[in-house]
Write an enzyme that holds these catalytic residues in place. Structure first.
Site, short mmCIF file in Angstrom:
data_model
loop_
_atom_site.label_atom_id
_atom_site.label_comp_id
_atom_site.label_asym_id
_atom_site.label_seq_id
_atom_site.Cartn_x
_atom_site.Cartn_y
_atom_site.Cartn_z
N ASP A 15 0.81 -1.22 0.00
CA ASP A 15 0.00 0.00 0.00
C ASP A 15 0.84 1.27 0.00
OD1 ASP A 15 -2.09 -1.86 0.35
OD2 ASP A 15 -2.01 -1.66 2.52
N GLU A 185 -11.40 1.11 -3.75
CA GLU A 185 -10.77 1.56 -2.50
C GLU A 185 -9.56 2.43 -2.83
OE1 GLU A 185 -10.30 -2.46 -1.06
OE2 GLU A 185 -8.18 -2.49 -1.61
#
Length: 513
Positions: A15, A185
């Site tokens: 991420d 997302e």
């Protein structure tokens, strides 16, 4: 021109948030249940990336189950101040997702950081965007438990945030409903040539992962989808080295060269990846019609990216040795689970680091272990342990650890028949087994070793002049999956009396092969 190999951050480094600070470029990555939280890597040239610091050093994640805790940090540098937002995930048990989103600030990337300001709990992967008019916006994925699909990510929310008090203003608005890929997302907004560009990750962090881009003349939309969407994915080419590409962030240098950092994996076989989710960087450019494109002309990630500088230092090895004489843990390499280490269970001396017995490898509360990321497909690791257990509930040793349900642990323990002994424990998808009968040992100090070659591992130990191999070529594919990637752990366990049994570890080695 310097050519840089991907991934730039190997092992569990998912991420990525790539941004430019006051004096350098930074990459922030998720840390999940491992502490200290939010790892920060630094580079002055976008080529050499070094671990620099960790931001969350005063946090308690006790009770958070596997794959929860610190997700997807986002950082921005604005008017001389650093802003970091992140999610503390408490539960992912369907149909709900219990999350808390926070923002912290500091005048330096080194801190000190403010106390966390709680923002909301409507979804995960938050980010912030500072507009030209001084307004600040907060974005996050939102979760709708009413959806019939297992993944219930329903789209992206936006809400204005008061810049000084960091309190929400008005009501959240739906910014983007996502595409047919679903699982929308990781929202981030960038402004370029009069457009607001919304980057989102879609398809789930698996084989269908992708990066989706949409744009609008207004921050609130409506957003026009890139006609060549997705702009980044690996899903159409299983032969690519870099799989599962997505969850990206964007930065430019002083020469208007653009770079995209993204999550990726490197499967060893099929979808088996012991290294977890890693970070890669791609060269990108703006097309004539104003869309962001990979510089390679496709939407598939490259094994390399280039930076227009004349030279760079050679890539450093992941080799690591620790005799623990520094008197503190080296957080570039070592992590703990859910709680930062305290002197009641971890102490240093001339003999090494002493770890007092904590709870079992399946505990979500008080495990007393230190853990190092696996950063290479093939490696050897070893440690010397001095441990004198008096019953079978006391164990200390060297482990390969994915999570509470999946691990292999080579332990010194005690058996009523043979006394002090070595045993190999395994948990696979929660199914526990003891792989060896107890092997008696004579010396106080024993060297424990693990050699990993892809998805095969061999455990062994040295007891004086005796070198004993245990379970050669053990299949390790059960250490793949999850969120974090595999760790090498040094662990002491006492299930009879907390902190009673103590083991001293020394001469830890990690050697890529």
């Amino acid at each position: 021109m310097v050519k840089v190999a991907n991934p730039v951050l190997t092992g569990f480094n998912p991420d990525p948030c790539l941004f430019r600070g006051a004096d350098a470029y930074y990459l922030l990555v998720s840390t999940f249940e491992y502490l200290p939280g939010i790892r920060v890597y630094r580079s002055e040239d976008l080529v050499e990336w070094d671990y620099y610091t960790s931001i969350l050093t005063d946090i308690d994640l006790t009770g958070n189950t596997r794959g929860c805790s610190i997700w997807a940090p986002f950082a921005a540098y604005h008017d001389g101040k650093y802003y970091v937002v992140y999610t503390d995930v408490k539960s992912t048990r369907v149909p709900y997702k219990d999350v808390n989103n926070y923002i912290i600030t500091a005048d330096s990337i080194d801190g000190p950081w403010s106390k966390p300001y709680y923002i909301n709990s409507s979804g995960f992967d938050p980010s912030v965007f500072f507009d030209d008019d001084g307004k600040l916006y907060f974005l996050n994925e939102y979760w709708d438990y009413r959806l019939k699909t297992h993944n219930k990510s329903a789209g992206i929310l936006i809400q204005e945030l008061e810049p000084k008090s960091l309190t929400l203003k008005g009501d959240p608005q739906i910014l983007f409903n996502g595409t047919a890929a679903k699982k929308t997302e990781a929202p981030e907004i960038y402004k370029h040539n009069g457009y607001y560009y919304l980057l989102t990750a879609e398809g789930g962090t698996e084989s269908g992962h992708q990066e989706t881009i949409a744009r609008s003349k207004s921050i609130f939309g409506p957003y026009e989808l890139d006609p060549k969407n997705p702009m980044l994915t690996s899903k159409d080419n299983p032969k690519l080295t870099l799989q599962n590409a997505g969850h990206a962030s964007l930065v430019s240098d002083d020469q208007d060269n653009w770079y995209l950092a993204h999550l990726t994996t490197r499967p060893i076989k099929d979808d088996v990846t012991l290294l977890g989710r890693e970070t890669a960087i791609q060269n990108v450019k703006w097309s004539d019609d104003g869309w962001l494109r990979l510089s390679n002309g496709s939407n598939q990630p490259d094994d390399y990216y280039t930076v227009p500088i004349n030279e760079a230092n050679p890539v450093r090895s992941n080799e690591f040795h620790d005799d623990f004489k520094a008197g503190k843990l080296n957080f570039e390499h070592w992590n703990t689970l859910r709680k930062m280490p305290t002197s009641d269970w971890l102490q240093f001396s001339k003999q090494g680091v002493t770890i007092a017995g904590g709870q079992s490898p399946q505990s979500e509360f008080n495990q007393h272990l230190i853990a190092k990321r696996q950063t290479d497909v093939n490696f050897s690791t070893s440690v010397t342990v001095d441990f004198k257990p008096t019953n079978y509930m006391q164990l200390a040793g060297l482990g390969l650890y994915l999570d509470i349900d999946n691990y292999a642990f080579l332990a010194v323990t005690f058996d009523e028949t043979v006394g002090r002994c070595i045993t190999l424990l395994k948990a696979e998808k929660g199914e526990f087994s003891i792989l060896t009968s107890p092997i008696a040992i004579k010396n106080d100090s024993v060297k424990l070793k693990a050699d990993v070659n892809g998805i095969k591992g061999t455990f062994s130990f040295e007891d004086g002049n005796h070198d004993v191999e245990i379970k050669p070529n053990l299949d390790l594919d059960f250490l793949s999956g999850g969120f974090t990637g595999n760790f090498i752990v040094l662990d002491t366990i006492d299930m009879g009396q907390y902190n009673r049994a103590k083991a001293t570890f020394n001469s830890f080695d990690y050697q890529p092969n």
